[in-house]
Design an enzyme around this catalytic site. Structure first.
Site, PDB file in Angstrom:
ATOM      1  CG  ASN A 168      -1.692   1.217   1.444  1.00  0.00           C
ATOM      2  OD1 ASN A 168      -1.838   2.020   0.514  1.00  0.00           O
ATOM      3  ND2 ASN A 168      -2.212   1.411   2.644  1.00  0.00           N
ATOM      4  CD1 TRP A 169       3.283   1.010  -3.027  1.00  0.00           C
ATOM      5  CD2 TRP A 169       3.331   2.305  -4.854  1.00  0.00           C
ATOM      6  NE1 TRP A 169       3.920   0.306  -4.013  1.00  0.00           N
ATOM      7  CE2 TRP A 169       3.957   1.081  -5.152  1.00  0.00           C
ATOM      8  CE3 TRP A 169       3.221   3.274  -5.851  1.00  0.00           C
ATOM      9  CZ2 TRP A 169       4.494   0.803  -6.405  1.00  0.00           C
ATOM     10  CZ3 TRP A 169       3.755   2.996  -7.103  1.00  0.00           C
ATOM     11  CH2 TRP A 169       4.382   1.784  -7.381  1.00  0.00           C
ATOM     12  CE  LYS A 170       0.312   3.378   4.814  1.00  0.00           C
ATOM     13  NZ  LYS A 170       0.164   3.508   6.250  1.00  0.00           N
ATOM     14  CD  GLU A 172      -3.317  -2.914   7.403  1.00  0.00           C
ATOM     15  OE1 GLU A 172      -2.227  -3.135   6.905  1.00  0.00           O
ATOM     16  OE2 GLU A 172      -3.966  -1.875   7.198  1.00  0.00           O
ATOM     17  CB  SER A 226       5.381  -1.778  11.923  1.00  0.00           C
ATOM     18  OG  SER A 226       4.881  -0.468  12.144  1.00  0.00           O
ATOM     19  CD  GLU A 270      -2.823   5.401   6.854  1.00  0.00           C
ATOM     20  OE1 GLU A 270      -2.823   5.479   5.613  1.00  0.00           O
ATOM     21  OE2 GLU A 270      -1.875   4.911   7.504  1.00  0.00           O
ATOM     22  N   GLY A 320       2.364   2.082  10.674  1.00  0.00           N
ATOM     23  CA  GLY A 320       3.255   3.231  10.497  1.00  0.00           C
ATOM     24  C   GLY A 320       3.937   3.671  11.780  1.00  0.00           C
ATOM     25  N   GLY A 367       2.899  -1.221   4.291  1.00  0.00           N
ATOM     26  CA  GLY A 367       2.826   0.203   3.975  1.00  0.00           C
ATOM     27  C   GLY A 367       4.215   0.754   3.669  1.00  0.00           C
ATOM     28  N   GLY A 368       4.847   1.345   4.668  1.00  0.00           N
ATOM     29  CA  GLY A 368       6.114   2.059   4.477  1.00  0.00           C
ATOM     30  C   GLY A 368       7.162   1.307   3.668  1.00  0.00           C
ATOM     31  CG  HIS A 371      -5.649   1.600   5.269  1.00  0.00           C
ATOM     32  ND1 HIS A 371      -5.220   2.618   6.081  1.00  0.00           N
ATOM     33  CD2 HIS A 371      -4.600   0.754   5.124  1.00  0.00           C
ATOM     34  CE1 HIS A 371      -3.959   2.400   6.412  1.00  0.00           C
ATOM     35  NE2 HIS A 371      -3.558   1.274   5.845  1.00  0.00           N
TER      36      HIS A 371
HETATM   37  C1  PEP Z   1      -0.672  -0.038   6.012  1.00  0.00           C
HETATM   38  O1  PEP Z   1      -0.747   1.124   5.680  1.00  0.00           O
HETATM   39  O2  PEP Z   1      -1.555  -0.827   5.672  1.00  0.00           O
HETATM   40  C2  PEP Z   1       0.473  -0.462   6.814  1.00  0.00           C
HETATM   41  C3  PEP Z   1       0.450  -1.659   7.322  1.00  0.00           C
HETATM   42  O3  PEP Z   1       1.493   0.452   6.992  1.00  0.00           O
HETATM   43  P1  PEP Z   1       2.930   0.162   7.645  1.00  0.00           P
HETATM   44  O4  PEP Z   1       3.460  -1.110   7.036  1.00  0.00           O
HETATM   45  O5  PEP Z   1       3.754   1.354   7.270  1.00  0.00           O
HETATM   46  O6  PEP Z   1       2.717   0.024   9.103  1.00  0.00           O
END
Ligand code: PEP
Length: 253
Positions: free
Chosen positions: A5-7, A163, A206, A92, A169, A227-228, A90
């Site tokens: 997920n590039w956000k 999640e 994470s 966010e 994040g 994500g990141g 998600h």
């Molecule tokens: C996400 O945005 O779905 C996520 C899991 O982010 P991160 O890996 O950065 O925690």
């Protein structure tokens, strides 16, 4: 499955370069369903990059109506036929943009209706975990999705991402045991309430090259929503390789 997920990151040119780097980095790895979820503006161009690579394309969100006066929204009808999947719910979207459980359900149903596979994300906040209500929260979020359905969808058409909000994040990953406990509960809940089988359940929060293998070693964790780290092709590919090893391990177990 490992989905990135590039956000709201990368310009279109940077996104194309990242997609090319991801395809190159994962090209030797087989057996893992790999997907990237770039911003909407990038999807059409990145579709060309992914062509023939096996890496699938997903949207980070979608609206639930086909067309109309919904300024700024993207409908599943617009994605159907060339985009593979959508992510709905998600944290966010839920927490920063106030998306309700029933809206997540409508997005889920609309995506399936247009032949898009769906990843539905669920998870508790740290306050909810501390209050001991993790299972209640994920059940409520899933039940709201199923309340929108007339008939249960095939388990092949959707994926759940567990999640925990406190792990997204933050660099604070759930321990493999914590993740396994909730993922197993999710599968049990879905099976008991709705379906003969259970869909794949990913863990997200994470995930890094350092912790992926221990998460994938848990019996019910079927992959990761990343994500990141998904913005760094080489590191992302290490997570994909860890998933491939876990699959091989399960096959021989
Ligand atoms: C996400 O945005 O779905 C996520 C899991 O982010 P991160 O890996 O950065 O925690």
């Amino acid at each position: 499955m490992v989905a990135g997920n590039w956000k709201m990151n990368t310009t279109v040119d940077e996104g194309i370069a990242l997609a090319q780097a991801v395809c190159a980095a994962v090209s030797g790895t087989t057996g893992v369903d790999v997907a990237v979820l770039p911003p909407f503006t990038h999807l059409w161009a990145i579709r060309q990059v992914l062509e023939g690579t096996g890496v699938r394309l997903g949207a980070q969100d979608v609206f639930y109506r086909d067309s109309g006066a919904f300024t700024g929204e993207i409908s599943p009808a617009m994605l159907a036929g060339w985009c593979d999947l959508t992510l709905v719910g998600h944290s966010e979207r839920r927490h920063l943009f106030g998306e309700r459980d029933d809206e997540v359900g409508k997005k889920f149903v609309a995506s399936l209706a247009h032949g898009l596979e769906v990843i539905v994300a669920v998870g508790e906040t740290s306050d909810e975990r501390d209050a001991g209500s993790t299972f209640d929260v994920v059940e409520r979020q899933l039940d709201a999705v199923f309340a929108e359905l007339e008939t249960p969808p095939s388990v092949d058409d959707w994926v759940i991402a567990y999640e925990p909000v406190w792990a997204i994040g933050t660099g604070r990953t759930a321990t493999p045991e914590q993740a396994q406990e909730v993922v197993a509960h999710i599968k049990q809940h879905v099976r008991a309430r709705y379906l003969d089988g259970a869909p794949r359940v990913l863990y997200g929060g994470s995930v890094t090259p350092a912790n992926a293998a221990s998460l994938f070693a848990e019996p019910d964790i079927d992959g990761a929503l990343v994500g990141g780290v998904s913005l760094r092709a080489e590191e992302f590919s290490v997570i994909v390789a860890a998933a491939a090893e876990a699959i091989a391990g399960r096959a021989t177990a």
